[in-house]
Design a protein around this motif. Structure first.
Motif, PDB file in Angstrom:
ATOM      1  N   SER A 125       0.875  -1.168   0.000  1.00  0.00           N
ATOM      2  CA  SER A 125       0.000   0.000   0.000  1.00  0.00           C
ATOM      3  C   SER A 125       0.914   1.221   0.000  1.00  0.00           C
ATOM      4  CB  SER A 125      -0.915  -0.009   1.226  1.00  0.00           C
ATOM      5  OG  SER A 125      -1.824   1.071   1.169  1.00  0.00           O
ATOM      6  N   ARG A 126       1.131   1.783  -1.158  1.00  0.00           N
ATOM      7  CA  ARG A 126       2.129   2.840  -1.373  1.00  0.00           C
ATOM      8  C   ARG A 126       3.504   2.340  -0.946  1.00  0.00           C
ATOM      9  NH1 ARG A 126       0.334   7.809  -2.590  1.00  0.00           N
ATOM     10  NH2 ARG A 126       2.039   8.818  -1.474  1.00  0.00           N
ATOM     11  N   PHE A 127       4.140   2.968   0.046  1.00  0.00           N
ATOM     12  CA  PHE A 127       5.475   2.541   0.462  1.00  0.00           C
ATOM     13  C   PHE A 127       5.446   1.490   1.571  1.00  0.00           C
ATOM     14  CE2 PHE A 127       6.828   6.460  -1.641  1.00  0.00           C
ATOM     15  CZ  PHE A 127       8.043   6.089  -2.198  1.00  0.00           C
ATOM     16  N   SER A 128       4.258   1.067   1.979  1.00  0.00           N
ATOM     17  CA  SER A 128       4.151   0.168   3.124  1.00  0.00           C
ATOM     18  C   SER A 128       3.768  -1.249   2.720  1.00  0.00           C
ATOM     19  CB  SER A 128       3.080   0.683   4.094  1.00  0.00           C
ATOM     20  OG  SER A 128       3.462   1.905   4.660  1.00  0.00           O
ATOM     21  N   LEU A 130       1.684  -4.060   4.209  1.00  0.00           N
ATOM     22  CA  LEU A 130       0.668  -4.193   5.254  1.00  0.00           C
ATOM     23  C   LEU A 130       0.326  -5.658   5.480  1.00  0.00           C
ATOM     24  CD1 LEU A 130      -1.952  -1.420   4.309  1.00  0.00           C
ATOM     25  CD2 LEU A 130      -0.023  -1.240   5.905  1.00  0.00           C
ATOM     26  N   GLU A 141       1.150  -2.252   9.817  1.00  0.00           N
ATOM     27  CA  GLU A 141       2.286  -2.045   8.929  1.00  0.00           C
ATOM     28  C   GLU A 141       3.430  -2.966   9.335  1.00  0.00           C
ATOM     29  OE1 GLU A 141       3.862   1.947   7.088  1.00  0.00           O
ATOM     30  OE2 GLU A 141       4.891   1.621   9.005  1.00  0.00           O
ATOM     31  N   LEU A 143       6.363  -3.275   7.154  1.00  0.00           N
ATOM     32  CA  LEU A 143       7.590  -2.673   6.648  1.00  0.00           C
ATOM     33  C   LEU A 143       7.234  -1.363   5.965  1.00  0.00           C
ATOM     34  CD1 LEU A 143      10.702  -3.139   6.004  1.00  0.00           C
ATOM     35  CD2 LEU A 143       9.921  -4.040   3.804  1.00  0.00           C
ATOM     36  N   ASN A 144       7.992  -0.307   6.285  1.00  0.00           N
ATOM     37  CA  ASN A 144       7.789   0.976   5.616  1.00  0.00           C
ATOM     38  C   ASN A 144       9.060   1.318   4.860  1.00  0.00           C
ATOM     39  OD1 ASN A 144       7.588   3.739   4.918  1.00  0.00           O
ATOM     40  ND2 ASN A 144       6.048   4.049   6.515  1.00  0.00           N
ATOM     41  N   SER A 146       9.451   3.938   2.804  1.00  0.00           N
ATOM     42  CA  SER A 146       9.509   5.335   2.375  1.00  0.00           C
ATOM     43  C   SER A 146      10.714   6.065   2.955  1.00  0.00           C
ATOM     44  CB  SER A 146       8.228   6.074   2.777  1.00  0.00           C
ATOM     45  OG  SER A 146       8.110   6.129   4.186  1.00  0.00           O
ATOM     46  N   VAL A 149      15.590   2.143   5.563  1.00  0.00           N
ATOM     47  CA  VAL A 149      15.460   0.750   5.995  1.00  0.00           C
ATOM     48  C   VAL A 149      16.861   0.157   6.059  1.00  0.00           C
ATOM     49  CG1 VAL A 149      14.586  -1.537   5.411  1.00  0.00           C
ATOM     50  CG2 VAL A 149      13.180   0.468   4.957  1.00  0.00           C
ATOM     51  N   GLN A 165      14.111   5.333   0.773  1.00  0.00           N
ATOM     52  CA  GLN A 165      13.023   5.533  -0.198  1.00  0.00           C
ATOM     53  C   GLN A 165      13.030   4.463  -1.288  1.00  0.00           C
ATOM     54  OE1 GLN A 165      13.450   9.692  -1.405  1.00  0.00           O
ATOM     55  NE2 GLN A 165      11.777  10.237  -0.045  1.00  0.00           N
TER      56      GLN A 165
END
Length: 422
Positions: A125-128, A130, A141, A143-144, A146, A149, A165
């Motif tokens: 879901s976008r940068f995540s 879920l 969440e 892993l994020n 954005s 990491v 990013q």
């Protein structure tokens, strides 16, 4: 209709009803009971729009532009395709969760939904990344990507500085391992039961470095491993016991998808070439070519029996192959709108699902010789699909400006009353 999805203009996707003057502010989920009473499974209020569902479907089929690398490949493949009986009903609608916003980043890569049980599913879901539980109807969440990491464990060869990013192009979740691949060759590995990220690596520093597909598997010795397919023509095998790359095979074109046979001896390799390859998994040597598709392929999967496999192509077909005679496909199955971008078999081998770029997922009865199918029909780009390991659930990610969601279907049983106690 506005600008329909075409080529890399992913922002042009629109199956949403905004084109017809309706803006839906309330993100209401749809239950099986509501669907049985006639509610649209995606919550699209057709009675308040100036177009019927049937008319919109017709217009969508007529105007959807399938992306092709080889012009007219979709038209050229039609004559070989078998006519199927679409009266099958193998999976029934359970719910549509609109609070789960499924998204895609690369228009050709659609492997971003993975079920690990009949209630647990992981998706982008976008940068995540879920996790969604259909049991508790809750998301979290995992892993994020954005921000920054970096691995919390130290392993030789791991990039301790990590990534910033990361644009996640592909995802795989299996055997309690999550691997996310990125546009710059990034690989981020996280064990679901451990805090933080275990391992980060970059497969290549080539300009054309997109990680196209990840396949997680267990070796015959019981070790968890994964295979990464890359745009640089490389197929790399990683050992997650030792946290290191163990094999690297090179091919003359970008590899879009790789699948390992159930016995671990063969790889099917597909990519930016009409022909697929059967390859020895130990040596990387080609055993046979799979000739018949007319465009580039982005999907592959093995039947659990290890004798047959399927490939999905931008010529709008999925072809079934028998490794005992790979010189010609045994069946060609056609989509309605476009390329076959994702293929999955159930673990019992009874069903095969193939997903188009948008609107249609086809579930075939393998025992009927792929002659009978269930056509699951909705509106929106497909980010991925996944059967649960026990075959009981089928999840489909839908990416759309308004109706982005996660669709859930349950396997139909003759004794459906058992669902209440399972």
């Amino acid at each position: 209709m506005g600008d329909e999805f075409h080529g890399q203009d992913v922002g042009g996707s629109d199956s949403d009803a905004d084109e017809y003057g309706y803006m839906n502010d309330r993100m209401q989920d749809t239950t099986a009971a509501q669907a049985r009473r006639g509610k649209d499974i995606q919550g699209i209020p057709w009675d308040r729009l100036s177009i019927t569902r049937e008319k919109y479907r017709q217009t969508r089929i007529e105007q959807y532009k399938n992306y092709e690398n080889i012009p007219q490949s979709g038209e050229g493949s039609e004559k070989e395709c078998k006519t199927t009986d679409k009266s099958g009903s193998y999976y029934e609608f359970r719910s549509n969760s609109r609070s789960v916003k499924s998204t895609i980043l690369h228009f050709q890569l659609r492997n971003l939904v993975w079920a690990t049980s009949k209630h647990d599913v992981y998706l982008m879901s976008r940068f995540s990344v879920l996790h969604w539980s259909s049991l508790t109807c809750s998301k979290s969440e995992v892993l994020n990507a954005s921000g920054h990491v970096a691995p919390s464990e130290k392993h030789p060869g791991s990039l301790l500085e990590g990534f910033t990013q990361t644009q996640v192009s592909t995802l795989a979740v299996k055997n309690k391992l999550l691997v996310a691949g990125g546009f710059q060759g990034e690989l981020i590995c996280k064990f679901l039961e451990r805090p933080g990220v275990s391992y980060c690596t970059r497969t290549t520093y080539d300009d054309n470095a997109i990680t196209n597909a990840i396949e997680i598997y267990t070796s015959r010795s019981g070790a968890v491993r994964f295979i990464a397919s890359n745009n640089d023509g490389g197929v790399r095998d990683f050992d997650m016991e030792k946290f290191q790359q163990s094999k690297h095979f090179r091919f003359p074109w970008p590899v879009n998808h790789t699948s390992l046979s159930p016995d671990g001896k063969l790889l099917v390799i597909v990519g930016d070439d009409p022909d697929g390859l059967l390859v020895d998994s130990r040596s990387g040597k080609t055993v046979a070519s799979l000739c018949g598709h007319l465009d580039y392929s982005f999907a592959s999967a093995w039947h659990p029996d290890g004798l047959t496999l399927a490939t999905g192509n931008q010529d709008k077909t999925c072809r079934i192959w028998d490794i005992r005679n790979p010189s010609k496909s045994v069946a060609a199955l056609k989509g309605n709108l476009g390329a076959i971008r994702s293929i999955r078999y159930t673990s019992d081998g009874r069903f095969m699902a193939m997903a188009e770029p948008a609107d249609f997922v086809h579930v075939f009865d393998v025992e009927s010789g792929y002659e009978k199918e269930q056509e699951i029909d909705f509106f929106g780009e497909i980010s991925g699909m996944s059967f649960s390991p026990d075959t009981e659930s089928l999840f489909i990610g839908v990416w759309d400006r308004t109706y982005s969601s996660l669709l859930e279907f349950g396997r139909r049983r003759e004794y459906s009353y058992l669902d209440s106690i399972v």
